[in-house]
Design an enzyme around this catalytic site. Structure first.
Site, PDB file in Angstrom:
ATOM      1  N   TYR A 142      80.209  70.940 159.965  1.00  0.00           N
ATOM      2  CA  TYR A 142      80.922  72.209 160.051  1.00  0.00           C
ATOM      3  C   TYR A 142      82.417  71.972 160.249  1.00  0.00           C
ATOM      4  O   TYR A 142      82.820  71.202 161.108  1.00  0.00           O
ATOM      5  CB  TYR A 142      80.340  73.011 161.211  1.00  0.00           C
ATOM      6  CG  TYR A 142      81.107  74.224 161.608  1.00  0.00           C
ATOM      7  CD1 TYR A 142      81.374  75.231 160.683  1.00  0.00           C
ATOM      8  CD2 TYR A 142      81.565  74.380 162.917  1.00  0.00           C
ATOM      9  CE1 TYR A 142      82.078  76.360 161.058  1.00  0.00           C
ATOM     10  CE2 TYR A 142      82.266  75.503 163.303  1.00  0.00           C
ATOM     11  CZ  TYR A 142      82.533  76.487 162.372  1.00  0.00           C
ATOM     12  OH  TYR A 142      83.233  77.584 162.749  1.00  0.00           O
ATOM     13  N   HIS A 195      74.662  61.290 143.578  1.00  0.00           N
ATOM     14  CA  HIS A 195      75.999  61.347 142.988  1.00  0.00           C
ATOM     15  C   HIS A 195      76.101  60.323 141.859  1.00  0.00           C
ATOM     16  O   HIS A 195      75.612  59.190 141.985  1.00  0.00           O
ATOM     17  CB  HIS A 195      77.062  61.010 144.037  1.00  0.00           C
ATOM     18  CG  HIS A 195      77.163  62.001 145.151  1.00  0.00           C
ATOM     19  ND1 HIS A 195      78.020  63.078 145.110  1.00  0.00           N
ATOM     20  CD2 HIS A 195      76.513  62.078 146.343  1.00  0.00           C
ATOM     21  CE1 HIS A 195      77.902  63.770 146.232  1.00  0.00           C
ATOM     22  NE2 HIS A 195      76.990  63.185 146.997  1.00  0.00           N
ATOM     23  N   HIS A 207      70.164  65.246 146.414  1.00  0.00           N
ATOM     24  CA  HIS A 207      70.970  65.033 145.204  1.00  0.00           C
ATOM     25  C   HIS A 207      71.416  63.582 145.134  1.00  0.00           C
ATOM     26  O   HIS A 207      71.479  62.894 146.150  1.00  0.00           O
ATOM     27  CB  HIS A 207      72.203  65.951 145.197  1.00  0.00           C
ATOM     28  CG  HIS A 207      73.137  65.706 146.350  1.00  0.00           C
ATOM     29  ND1 HIS A 207      72.922  66.248 147.594  1.00  0.00           N
ATOM     30  CD2 HIS A 207      74.244  64.935 146.459  1.00  0.00           C
ATOM     31  CE1 HIS A 207      73.865  65.841 148.419  1.00  0.00           C
ATOM     32  NE2 HIS A 207      74.687  65.030 147.768  1.00  0.00           N
ATOM     33  N   ARG A 247      73.089  70.530 152.158  1.00  0.00           N
ATOM     34  CA  ARG A 247      73.048  70.051 150.792  1.00  0.00           C
ATOM     35  C   ARG A 247      71.601  69.764 150.405  1.00  0.00           C
ATOM     36  O   ARG A 247      70.869  69.100 151.135  1.00  0.00           O
ATOM     37  CB  ARG A 247      73.835  68.732 150.616  1.00  0.00           C
ATOM     38  CG  ARG A 247      75.310  68.724 150.858  1.00  0.00           C
ATOM     39  CD  ARG A 247      76.193  69.515 149.916  1.00  0.00           C
ATOM     40  NE  ARG A 247      75.734  69.814 148.580  1.00  0.00           N
ATOM     41  CZ  ARG A 247      75.899  69.048 147.496  1.00  0.00           C
ATOM     42  NH1 ARG A 247      76.522  67.907 147.586  1.00  0.00           N
ATOM     43  NH2 ARG A 247      75.485  69.439 146.320  1.00  0.00           N
ATOM     44  N   TYR A 298      73.999  58.809 154.708  1.00  0.00           N
ATOM     45  CA  TYR A 298      74.732  57.842 153.883  1.00  0.00           C
ATOM     46  C   TYR A 298      75.116  56.633 154.735  1.00  0.00           C
ATOM     47  O   TYR A 298      75.431  56.773 155.920  1.00  0.00           O
ATOM     48  CB  TYR A 298      76.030  58.459 153.351  1.00  0.00           C
ATOM     49  CG  TYR A 298      75.838  59.483 152.262  1.00  0.00           C
ATOM     50  CD1 TYR A 298      75.694  59.093 150.938  1.00  0.00           C
ATOM     51  CD2 TYR A 298      75.824  60.837 152.553  1.00  0.00           C
ATOM     52  CE1 TYR A 298      75.537  60.033 149.930  1.00  0.00           C
ATOM     53  CE2 TYR A 298      75.663  61.790 151.560  1.00  0.00           C
ATOM     54  CZ  TYR A 298      75.518  61.381 150.250  1.00  0.00           C
ATOM     55  OH  TYR A 298      75.354  62.316 149.258  1.00  0.00           O
TER      56      TYR A 298
HETATM   57 FE   LIG Z   1      76.187  64.022 148.844  1.00  0.00          FE
END
Ligand SMILES: [Fe+2]
Length: 247
Positions: free
Chosen positions: A155, A171, A169, A166, A112
């Site tokens: 973690y 959002h 995906h 993950r 991200y």
């Molecule tokens: Fe995410």
């Protein structure tokens, strides 16, 4: 002046609990910190919940969003180009027009563009991964983007899962016509091996509800310039409501 039609407040009630993610998820300490410790107190839904306008973007965003380039003349971001065709409907299957859909996602490598992402995975200078789109008169929207990569969840020492990844995906945050039609959720992809291991997706007890979070591969939406097509339906409220998943 005639009064606007009044939706039945009983229809605004969310779907059954087993069709929603667990509020407290073992191995995900953040969920434990924010989950209520006392039983929820139910309150009656009112007409105001149905019609109070959440007019957060004026004028509305267009029904098409291109995240694959930071500018129309910029190079295309790295990764698998994809075209996501979305449909937003209410509990009776009627299209919801002018719903605002906010989108954020990782790049093709699972990174991200955000200060809360500590991973050493590289950013892509041609990809930001955030944007807004609105539904058209038929409740439809489309997003051209890069298929996001999987990423390892950092973690957390106190009770955190040590091997949680993950799955790919996207959002989504949706603003429908009223406060009761607010939805924060995620879209997953079909055939991903990480789907059956994800702590968030699998905290939803109901299998059919989990399936409602997975986009369908839609070859008819694929384009000759290299975009794979996917389709997805989002239901605001009711028994078939798209599960509410903040992540
Ligand atoms: Fe995410």
């Amino acid at each position: 002046m005639p009064r606007p039609s009044s939706p039945d407040p009983a229809r605004l009630a969310p779907g059954p609990e087993r069709a929603q993610p667990a509020r407290a998820i073992a191995g995900y300490p953040r969920s434990l910190r924010r989950a209520p410790r006392l039983p929820l107190i139910a309150r009656a839904w009112s007409r105001a919940d149905a019609v109070a306008l959440a007019r957060v973007a004026e004028p509305p965003a267009p029904p098409f969003l291109d995240l694959s380039r930071v500018r129309p003349t910029a190079p295309r971001a790295m990764g698998q180009l994809m075209e996501l065709r979305g449909l937003v409907v209410d509990e009776e299957g009627r299209p919801i027009r002018r719903a605002l859909v906010e989108v954020w996602q990782a790049n093709a490598a699972g990174k991200y563009v955000h200060h809360n992402d500590p991973s050493p995975v590289p950013v892509d200078p041609n990809f930001i991964g955030v944007g807004r789109v609105s539904t058209d008169a038929e409740g439809r929207f489309s997003i051209r983007t890069i298929k996001p990569g999987a990423y390892a969840v950092p973690y957390e020492t106190e009770g955190g899962a040590t091997d949680w990844w993950r799955p790919p995906h996207i959002h989504l945050s949706l603003f429908g016509p009223g406060f009761a039609s607010r939805l924060v959720t995620q879209i997953y992809f079909p055939g991903e091996p990480l789907n059956r291991l994800d702590l968030l997706l699998n905290s939803i007890p109901d299998e059919a509800a989990r399936e409602r979070l997975i986009a369908r591969f839609d070859p008819a939406s694929s384009t000759p310039d290299g975009a794979l097509g996917f389709g997805h339906e989002l239901v605001l409220r009711g028994r078939r409501q798209t599960p509410f998943e903040e992540g």
